[in-house]
Design a protein around this motif. Structure first.
Motif, PDB file in Angstrom:
ATOM      1  N   ALA A  30       0.865  -1.182   0.000  1.00 41.82           N
ATOM      2  CA  ALA A  30       0.000   0.000   0.000  1.00 41.82           C
ATOM      3  C   ALA A  30       0.899   1.229   0.000  1.00 41.82           C
ATOM      4  O   ALA A  30       2.089   1.129   0.334  1.00 41.82           O
ATOM      5  CB  ALA A  30      -0.887  -0.012   1.243  1.00 41.82           C
ATOM      6  N   PRO A  31       0.376   2.387  -0.357  1.00 44.85           N
ATOM      7  CA  PRO A  31       1.201   3.594  -0.308  1.00 44.85           C
ATOM      8  C   PRO A  31       1.803   3.795   1.085  1.00 44.85           C
ATOM      9  O   PRO A  31       1.118   3.657   2.096  1.00 44.85           O
ATOM     10  CB  PRO A  31       0.220   4.715  -0.650  1.00 44.85           C
ATOM     11  CG  PRO A  31      -0.822   4.040  -1.482  1.00 44.85           C
ATOM     12  CD  PRO A  31      -0.966   2.666  -0.882  1.00 44.85           C
ATOM     13  N   GLY A  32       3.105   4.071   1.110  1.00 46.53           N
ATOM     14  CA  GLY A  32       3.813   4.258   2.376  1.00 46.53           C
ATOM     15  C   GLY A  32       4.400   2.988   2.952  1.00 46.53           C
ATOM     16  O   GLY A  32       5.216   3.050   3.864  1.00 46.53           O
ATOM     17  N   ARG A  48       3.613   6.494  -3.975  1.00 47.44           N
ATOM     18  CA  ARG A  48       2.304   7.032  -4.367  1.00 47.44           C
ATOM     19  C   ARG A  48       2.033   6.718  -5.836  1.00 47.44           C
ATOM     20  O   ARG A  48       2.904   6.266  -6.554  1.00 47.44           O
ATOM     21  CB  ARG A  48       2.246   8.538  -4.151  1.00 47.44           C
ATOM     22  CG  ARG A  48       3.184   9.318  -5.061  1.00 47.44           C
ATOM     23  CD  ARG A  48       3.239  10.794  -4.714  1.00 47.44           C
ATOM     24  NE  ARG A  48       4.306  11.469  -5.413  1.00 47.44           N
ATOM     25  CZ  ARG A  48       5.602  11.437  -5.101  1.00 47.44           C
ATOM     26  NH1 ARG A  48       5.994  10.722  -4.066  1.00 47.44           N
ATOM     27  NH2 ARG A  48       6.487  12.098  -5.806  1.00 47.44           N
ATOM     28  N   ASP A 118      -4.929   6.380  -0.876  1.00 47.73           N
ATOM     29  CA  ASP A 118      -4.546   5.300   0.040  1.00 47.73           C
ATOM     30  C   ASP A 118      -5.151   3.952  -0.328  1.00 47.73           C
ATOM     31  O   ASP A 118      -4.797   2.935   0.276  1.00 47.73           O
ATOM     32  CB  ASP A 118      -4.954   5.657   1.472  1.00 47.73           C
ATOM     33  CG  ASP A 118      -4.092   6.756   2.063  1.00 47.73           C
ATOM     34  OD1 ASP A 118      -2.984   7.006   1.523  1.00 47.73           O
ATOM     35  OD2 ASP A 118      -4.523   7.382   3.051  1.00 47.73           O
ATOM     36  N   ASP A 119      -6.069   3.918  -1.307  1.00 47.16           N
ATOM     37  CA  ASP A 119      -6.695   2.654  -1.708  1.00 47.16           C
ATOM     38  C   ASP A 119      -5.845   1.849  -2.684  1.00 47.16           C
ATOM     39  O   ASP A 119      -6.106   0.671  -2.912  1.00 47.16           O
ATOM     40  CB  ASP A 119      -8.062   2.904  -2.343  1.00 47.16           C
ATOM     41  CG  ASP A 119      -9.090   3.350  -1.318  1.00 47.16           C
ATOM     42  OD1 ASP A 119      -8.847   3.181  -0.099  1.00 47.16           O
ATOM     43  OD2 ASP A 119     -10.133   3.884  -1.744  1.00 47.16           O
ATOM     44  N   ARG A 121      -2.943  -0.391  -4.396  1.00 39.84           N
ATOM     45  CA  ARG A 121      -2.058  -1.489  -4.008  1.00 39.84           C
ATOM     46  C   ARG A 121      -1.212  -1.829  -5.229  1.00 39.84           C
ATOM     47  O   ARG A 121      -1.749  -2.115  -6.301  1.00 39.84           O
ATOM     48  CB  ARG A 121      -2.837  -2.727  -3.548  1.00 39.84           C
ATOM     49  CG  ARG A 121      -3.733  -2.513  -2.336  1.00 39.84           C
ATOM     50  CD  ARG A 121      -2.933  -2.168  -1.083  1.00 39.84           C
ATOM     51  NE  ARG A 121      -3.766  -1.953   0.088  1.00 39.84           N
ATOM     52  CZ  ARG A 121      -4.218  -0.776   0.503  1.00 39.84           C
ATOM     53  NH1 ARG A 121      -3.945   0.321  -0.191  1.00 39.84           N
ATOM     54  NH2 ARG A 121      -4.932  -0.664   1.602  1.00 39.84           N
TER      55      ARG A 121
END
Length: 129
Positions: A30-32, A48, A118-119, A121
């Motif tokens: 996931a982002p981050g 991102r 954030d959704d 992947r």
């Protein structure tokens, strides 16, 4: 109390220790999030997505579009790479003697739904050519 604190931080997604993944295996971030790549000696972080212009699944498009996935690779230095979904020649990057490849980006867009940053992947692999 100390045991509970250790247990809570071990499962925390923001914990500084990145999970370890082997070479030649798909992994999803996931982002981050980041993963330490065994045998490659570096950490890959999904930063991102920018410019997601992929054709929505419920639309008819002349071109497939593109999304750009930004990853950061850290070892004794840091390097940033842009991996593309719409151009297989730009879906991977070389870092030292390893190839970092974007295999898939989810979710796939629909015209009636906006994807929150954030959704996303990103599924990646790291190989040695």
């Amino acid at each position: 109390l100390l045991f509970c604190l250790l247990l809570a931080t071990a499962c925390d997604e923001k914990s500084p220790a990145a999970p370890s993944v082997p070479l030649n295996e798909r992994f999803t971030l996931a982002p981050g999030q980041s993963a330490a790549v065994e045998e490659a000696g570096f950490i890959v972080e999904f930063r991102r997505v920018t410019g997601d212009s992929r054709c929505p699944a419920d639309a008819v498009c002349i071109q497939g579009g593109d999304a750009i996935v930004h990853v950061r690779v850290s070892d004794d230095t840091q390097a940033d790479y842009e991996l593309h979904t719409g151009d297989s020649s730009r879906a991977s990057a070389m870092h030292r003697q390893a190839r970092i490849e974007l295999v898939e980006l989810q979710p796939y867009p629909f015209s009636s739904r906006t994807i929150a940053p954030d959704d996303y992947r990103a599924t990646l692999t790291v190989t040695r050519p």
